[in-house]
Design a protein around this motif. Structure first.
Motif, short mmCIF file in Angstrom:
data_model
loop_
_atom_site.label_atom_id
_atom_site.label_comp_id
_atom_site.label_asym_id
_atom_site.label_seq_id
_atom_site.Cartn_x
_atom_site.Cartn_y
_atom_site.Cartn_z
N GLU A 1 42.22 54.43 47.80
CA GLU A 1 42.44 54.31 46.35
C GLU A 1 43.17 53.00 46.02
O GLU A 1 42.84 52.34 45.03
N ILE B 1 40.69 45.65 44.78
CA ILE B 1 39.37 45.01 44.64
C ILE B 1 39.02 44.85 43.15
O ILE B 1 38.58 43.80 42.71
N ALA B 2 39.24 45.91 42.37
CA ALA B 2 38.87 45.87 40.96
C ALA B 2 39.66 44.80 40.22
O ALA B 2 39.10 44.06 39.40
N GLN B 3 40.95 44.69 40.53
CA GLN B 3 41.77 43.78 39.74
C GLN B 3 41.76 42.35 40.28
O GLN B 3 41.68 41.39 39.52
N ARG C 1 44.48 44.91 34.19
CA ARG C 1 45.40 46.01 34.47
C ARG C 1 45.51 46.89 33.24
O ARG C 1 45.50 46.39 32.12
N ARG D 1 40.68 50.17 46.30
CA ARG D 1 39.79 50.09 45.13
C ARG D 1 40.49 49.39 43.97
O ARG D 1 39.89 48.57 43.27
N THR D 2 41.75 49.71 43.76
CA THR D 2 42.48 49.07 42.67
C THR D 2 42.62 47.57 42.93
O THR D 2 42.42 46.74 42.03
#
Lengths: 393, 345
Positions: free
Chosen positions: A375, A381-383, A390, A378-379
């Motif tokens: 988890e 990578i996404a940001q 954010r 994933r955060t």
């Protein structure tokens, strides 16, 4: 054929393989396939002797600069060493935390005096390290660290608790992220301290995991001491140093890890064939998926980790982790599934008497948690990689 | 996009992307791709009028065409040109200059098990080749066949007597198909069984890299939407539920690209390895593309369900990619067989 290596590299590969065959054929024969995640309790003294042999023959610090005692070898040769090491079934390292985490951090942030004092013991395999980052209240949220340290006339005084510390029972020293500015919060006011483990103020308590074994420990600091000069980077700048440690892991060991995965897959496949599960089309399909995904892991690592430093967003390690951890966990599931009912019977009555398949099955539940849970990956990578904004705090 | 590319490869990528974003898709693009840039002959040796590059460079062009979903018979023609160039059979010298110039469109039959290959004796071939991609445009059709009991690779002119072409209406309107019924059609042998296998593998690798490029476009477009579209007073991209889904898609896109680029590298540099890496790349990339294209619709919400939005075109392309070229079950069974794994069918 492999796009990564030239003929001279392949000659180096033969040299590494020859050394491993020789050493693992003699006094260290019992260490083949010993140790590593889920098996850290095995042959500990012999594995420490193995560390010293690695050091004596120059196999530690392959990529470190020659001026600092390393061999200054290319990325390709480091990969080759890790691949051959895994292919030979050489034992799980006990010195890797020093070699792969602390050493590179000192090379990046350490003073000449710190490098001269600490690097030789890592390079000759005599000084073992552990990592003091996670705490009961600071897991995924590492900046919530509350272990405190105070600099007095006689050096640092450290109080607090670390957790999930691998190999803490064996380590000579621990690199500790501690709050050194009272009242500071989050990333500010932390320092990166080098704390001796063998002293009255340090208490190590093994954590019994769901595997029945203990690779991880709690470490309690109760007025533990460290010399005043054993702080890496400026006091209060520890967050930057700790993050630097994570960034230096460019992943040469990833290829060794994948070689180990390939060996594990072969064992699962052999068990599926021996027990007849391979004839089941559902199992055959899962075996194929697993094998294909392993090739994909490798191609992805070749592409992203082979890139020159600074040419990529720096999130390759996050992508790699989010790929291998769930893959490995699924392999663990497959390992017991191919055995069917027999997969539920252990090797003996004690809680830690697991079969290799059961050990893989259970220990891989940790893979998707430690080193940044899926988890968290994933955060990140996404940001950081995808640039998604954010949300509100 | 790819840190391992050199300057020339990056230039090539930029040139093709610029062309495809500037021009309306249509005959003009085809003319510029072939005539002006000579890209159908990018892998063809200089002696046949080509650019003499490797399949890695072809992969760069294909990824861009996948990204733009440009409806031109490039993939088929460039793959056929590469097959002819590498086979070096006598017909190669005859047709390659026209292929390079864009005056001739060629392509391969969609891969199928040997039991469905056309058969014949001497030069006359009989059988049905269904779902041939770009079939309506093809002047020259390459297919594996069994001739006098031996597996070979042959070329058939689609205007020859004994060839009946039926254009098929397609769900993926960017990828036309035709059925070819061969009744004693004249065929020219251009390679042996191994060449036939390599030709199919190259087609699979090419489809994989095109899919990887298209999947990246789907993710890029989705991310742009999530950064700007606001609901509940903030950009959708700030919601963790959506961030985590995008992270999973990014892993798929990165790994699909790595797998496809490896297959395109192996096509020229490691033929033995390509026998596994090509079908593996096709299976993996088609699956990844289908997932990412499906998520593109979902993450766009209602607008993603409209005809006007491009999402459905990528979704349909992903579907045709997965179902064509032998389909998912067949291509996976090929991987299993060649990797020495238990049979999956």
């Amino acid at each position: 054929m492999d796009p990564r290596f030239d003929d001279a590299d392949e000659a180096f590969r033969r040299e590494v393989a020859g050394w491993l065959v020789r050493e693992l054929g003699g006094e260290f024969a019992e260490l083949v396939d010993a140790g590593g995640p889920g098996r850290e309790h095995e042959h500990v003294e012999a594995r420490k002797a193995w560390e010293r042999r690695l050091g004596r023959d120059g196999w530690i610090g392959l990529g470190w600069p020659e001026a600092d005692g390393g061999r200054g070898l290319s990325w390709q040769r480091q990969v080759i060493f890790h691949e051959e090491y895994a292919r030979a079934g050489a034992p799980g390292r006990v010195g890797h935390i020093g070699e792969q985490l602390l050493g590179p951090t000192l090379l990046m942030f350490g003073t000449p005096g710190q490098k001269a004092h600490f690097l030789p013991g890592i390079l000759d395999g005599t000084q073992l390290w552990c990592q003091g980052y996670s705490e009961p209240g600071a897991g995924s949220d590492l900046a919530a660290v509350s272990t405190r340290a105070e600099l007095r006339a006689d050096g640092w005084h450290v109080d607090g608790q670390k957790v999930w510390t691998s190999l803490a029972t064996e380590a000579d020293r621990c690199f500790v992220l501690a709050r050194t500015e009272p009242g500071s919060t989050r990333h500010r006011g932390l320092s990166y301290l080098l704390v001796p483990m063998r002293q009255p103020g340090v208490d190590v308590r093994p954590i019994v995991q769901l595997t029945g074994t203990s690779e991880f420990n709690e470490v309690f600091f109760d007025d533990a001491r460290a010399p005043a000069e054993d702080v890496v980077g400026a006091p209060g700048e520890g967050w930057k140093v700790a993050m630097g440690t994570l960034a230096v892991e460019r992943g040469v060991s990833t290829f060794g890890q994948q070689m180990g995965f390939a060996r594990e897959f072969e064992r699962v496949l052999a068990a599926a064939r021996a027990g007849g599960a391979a004839d089941d089309p559902v199992i055959a399909d899962r075996l194929l998926d697993s094998w294909m995904q392993l090739q994909v892991l490798r191609h992805t690592a070749v592409m992203t980790l082979g890139a020159p430093a600074g040419s990529t967003p720096g999130t390759e390690a996050n992508v790699a982790k989010l790929m291998w951890a769930p893959w490995h966990r699924r392999l663990g599931e497959l390992a017991v599934d191919v055995l069917g009912a027999a997969g539920t019977v252990t090797a003996g009555p004690e809680v830690d008497e697991l079969t290799p398949a059961q050990r893989l099955y259970l220990f891989t539940r940790a893979d998707t948690i430690y080193g940044g849970s899926d988890e968290v990956q994933r955060t990140v990578i996404a940001q950081r990689m995808l640039g998604l904004p954010r949300g509100p705090a | 996009m790819d840190a391992l590319f050199g300057d020339e490869q990056r230039d090539l990528q930029r040139t093709v992307r610029d062309l495809l974003t500037r021009e309306d898709p249509g005959p003009a693009v085809w003319q510029r791709l072939c005539g002006e840039l000579g890209l159908t002959g990018i892998t063809v040796g200089e002696r046949h009028g080509g650019a003499g590059a490797t399949t890695v460079e072809l992969g760069i062009v294909l990824a861009e065409l996948g990204r733009a979903l440009t409806p031109v018979p490039f993939l088929q023609t460039a793959v056929a040109a590469t097959v002819l160039d590498r086979s070096d059979a006598p017909p190669a010298a005859e047709v390659l200059p026209a292929l390079v110039a864009g005056g001739l469109v060629a392509g391969l039959a969609t891969p199928a098990p040997p039991t469905r290959w056309p058969t014949g004796s001497g030069p006359a071939l009989t059988g049905v080749l269904d779902n041939v991609v770009d079939g309506p445009h093809l002047d020259l059709l390459l297919t594996p066949a069994v001739v006098d009991g031996a597996a070979v690779l042959v070329a058939v002119r689609t205007d020859a007597p004994g060839v009946t072409r039926t254009t098929l209406p397609t769900l993926d309107r960017s990828r036309p198909q035709a059925r070819f019924a061969l009744r004693g059609a004249p065929a020219v042998e251009i390679g042996d069984a191994a060449s036939a296998s390599r030709a199919t593998d190259l087609l699979l690798a090419a489809v994989a890299v095109e899919s990887a490029g298209a999947a990246r476009f789907c993710l890029d477009t989705t991310l742009a939407h999530l950064r700007t579209r606001e609901q509940f007073g903030r950009p959708l991209g700030t919601f963790q539920a959506l961030q985590h889904r995008c992270a999973d898609l990014a892993v798929l896109v990165e790994s699909a690209w790595a797998t496809a680029r490896h297959a395109m590298w192996a096509a020229d540099a490691d033929p033995a390895g390509a026998a596994v890496s090509a079908p593996l790349a096709k299976a993996y990339c088609a699956d990844a593309f289908r997932t990412v294209a499906g998520e593109m619709i979902q993450l766009h919400g209602g607008i993603g369900f409209t005809w006007e939005h491009p999402a459905h075109r990528y979704f349909k392309r992903a579907t045709s990619t997965d179902l064509l070229f032998g389909g998912r079950a067949w291509v996976r069974s090929v991987v299993a067989e060649r990797a020495g794994l238990p049979a999956v069918r």
